[in-house]
Design an enzyme around this catalytic site. Structure first.
Site, PDB file in Angstrom:
ATOM      1  N   PHE A 119     -46.134  -2.892  33.279  1.00  0.00           N
ATOM      2  CA  PHE A 119     -45.356  -1.689  32.947  1.00  0.00           C
ATOM      3  C   PHE A 119     -44.492  -1.503  31.852  1.00  0.00           C
ATOM      4  O   PHE A 119     -43.805  -2.397  31.353  1.00  0.00           O
ATOM      5  CB  PHE A 119     -44.136  -1.535  34.243  1.00  0.00           C
ATOM      6  CG  PHE A 119     -43.591  -0.434  34.508  1.00  0.00           C
ATOM      7  CD1 PHE A 119     -44.121   0.663  35.194  1.00  0.00           C
ATOM      8  CD2 PHE A 119     -42.273   0.002  33.901  1.00  0.00           C
ATOM      9  CE1 PHE A 119     -43.754   2.028  35.258  1.00  0.00           C
ATOM     10  CE2 PHE A 119     -41.723   1.275  33.936  1.00  0.00           C
ATOM     11  CZ  PHE A 119     -42.384   2.006  34.546  1.00  0.00           C
ATOM     12  N   ASP A 139     -42.878  -6.238  24.813  1.00  0.00           N
ATOM     13  CA  ASP A 139     -42.199  -5.107  25.570  1.00  0.00           C
ATOM     14  C   ASP A 139     -41.032  -6.148  26.142  1.00  0.00           C
ATOM     15  O   ASP A 139     -41.295  -6.802  27.194  1.00  0.00           O
ATOM     16  CB  ASP A 139     -42.930  -4.479  26.469  1.00  0.00           C
ATOM     17  CG  ASP A 139     -42.360  -3.686  27.180  1.00  0.00           C
ATOM     18  OD1 ASP A 139     -41.079  -3.777  27.527  1.00  0.00           O
ATOM     19  OD2 ASP A 139     -42.728  -2.909  28.005  1.00  0.00           O
ATOM     20  N   LYS A 185     -33.095  -0.874  28.602  1.00  0.00           N
ATOM     21  CA  LYS A 185     -32.352  -1.485  29.722  1.00  0.00           C
ATOM     22  C   LYS A 185     -30.889  -2.139  29.425  1.00  0.00           C
ATOM     23  O   LYS A 185     -29.996  -1.404  29.186  1.00  0.00           O
ATOM     24  CB  LYS A 185     -33.159  -2.424  30.549  1.00  0.00           C
ATOM     25  CG  LYS A 185     -34.179  -1.869  31.144  1.00  0.00           C
ATOM     26  CD  LYS A 185     -34.904  -2.184  32.642  1.00  0.00           C
ATOM     27  CE  LYS A 185     -35.693  -1.313  33.369  1.00  0.00           C
ATOM     28  NZ  LYS A 185     -37.218  -1.309  33.039  1.00  0.00           N
TER      29      LYS A 185
END
Ligand code: PLP
Length: 393
Positions: free
Chosen positions: A139, A224, A253
């Site tokens: 993702f 990532d 995040k």
């Protein structure tokens, strides 16, 4: 349970991309949340691995309030000292983790951080060398290029045609990756633990093999770290567990503890493939976001957040593994999945946990994800484990 229920008389004001939420939260503190009825919950999802330092963290709140009263934004036609300091702090973190000198670009989300990395791969690779290989089950975000990199064909299908220049291979399969490489490939984009994909840690040796392959073929290794970065896995960055040094790292995040901010770090010789005008964002390095990043890094260093994640993660994992009905536990640090096994129904268990005041999510049909604040206490972990044990029984 207190949810805001939308009806004909009270219609939802949102574009309906999210399923109707089950609860409406109004307040948080540390690991705790309260809904509109004043019912207390333990947040073991952390807003999807965002709330590393706990809800309403006073250090972060004070930084936001103080910066809001000083300077929010001036645009990138001008400098602001907070962004410079925040970028230096990110560069220092990555220097400690890699031994390399690099440069930072700030943005507003994980998807934007990956978009930036994808553009950097194209600029660095040059014409004809623009393909990025990523993994199935990955993702990387919802914008078109980040979605194209995301290895979930069902998420692509409604939006065909997807942007060109993306290839996917099975996660963990070095041979498949090797077979996907040709001279048009500029970079590999990979997660160290597939978070949304089910909390799947990279198999032993996988990241090292990617590093070797990238060195051999002159490709960028782009990691990532949007979900794994900022101490979540028990190290500052997930790649540190594999003892490898990436070329490009994307993050977001937990970097903002709930404030929307992301960043890309790249080795200096790669980063400087970008020249003025190649990329940008109105809010890149805006003073308010930079003040949050500065506060988060300072506070995470002060409390040694990676050590907390490692210690509490080991404690949580051991407790979960001992529950009848949990067949296995996987993950790293405080990014953990409890597998309920064949016949397990994670969605139903997740809903029952919510009824009992515990926030988690069903990361697959049979696995629950736990990503509580890194400041979670052993007493809070014990409380959640007891509730899960009861729910499963
Ligand atoms: C959440 C996530 C993203 C996307 O971040 P947004 O801030 O939602 O755009 C990208 N990569 C990974 C690994 C993520 O977990």
């Amino acid at each position: 349970m207190s949810a805001t229920v939308f009806t004909d008389d009270n219609p939802s004001p949102f574009i309906p991309v999210f399923a109707p939420p089950a609860v409406t939260f109004v307040r948080g503190a540390g690991t705790e949340l309260w809904d509109t009825d004043g019912k207390r919950y333990l947040d073991f999802l952390g807003g999807l691995a965002v709330i590393g330092l706990g809800h309403a963290n006073p250090v972060v709140a004070d930084a936001i309030a103080a910066q809001a009263r000083t300077l929010l934004h001036v645009s990138n036609l001008f400098a602001n000292p907070v962004a410079i300091e925040a970028a230096q702090m990110v560069n220092a973190l990555l220097h400690e983790a890699t031994g390399l000198d690099g440069l930072t670009f700030f943005c507003n989300s994980g998807a934007e951080a990956n978009e930036t990395a994808l553009k950097l791969a194209r600029k660095f690779g040059g014409r004809g060398r623009h393909v990025v290989v990523s993994a199935y089950g990955s993702f990387h975000g919802r914008t078109l290029a980040a979605l194209a990199a995301t290895g979930q064909p069902t998420k692509h299908e409604p939006f065909f045609p997807m942007p060109d220049g993306f290839r996917h291979v099975a996660y963990g399969d070095v041979d498949a990756l090797t077979a996907a490489i040709d001279p048009s490939v500029s970079a590999v984009l990979i997660e160290t633990v597939q978070g949304e994909g089910g909390v799947i840690p990279a198999p032993e040796g996988y990241l090292g093999a990617i590093r070797e392959l990238c060195d051999e073929r002159g490709m960028l290794m782009m990691i990532d770290e949007v979900q794994t970065g900022f101490a979540r896995t028990g190290r500052w960055f997930g790649f540190q567990h594999a003892d490898i040094v990436p070329d490009v790292v994307t993050m977001a995040k937990a970097m903002g503890n709930g404030f929307p901010v992301g960043a890309v770090w790249a080795r200096t010789d790669i980063a400087t493939a970008f020249q003025p005008g190649d990329h940008g964002s109105t809010y890149s390095g805006t003073a308010l976001a930079a003040a949050v990043v500065r506060a988060v890094i300072t506070e995470m260093r002060r409390i040694d957040a990676p050590a907390l994640a490692a210690e509490k993660g080991a404690y949580l994992s051991a407790k979960l593994a001992a529950i009848p009905g949990v067949v296995s536990v996987r993950g790293q640090g405080l990014l953990v999945a409890a597998e309920l096994g064949v016949g397990g129904d994670a969605k139903t268990v997740c809903n029952a946990l919510l009824d009992n005041g515990v926030v988690t999510n069903a990361v697959t049909g049979t696995a629950l994800r736990f990503a509580p604040p890194l400041t979670v206490s052993k007493a809070e972990i014990d409380e959640v484990v007891q509730i899960l044990e009861r729910v499963l029984a």
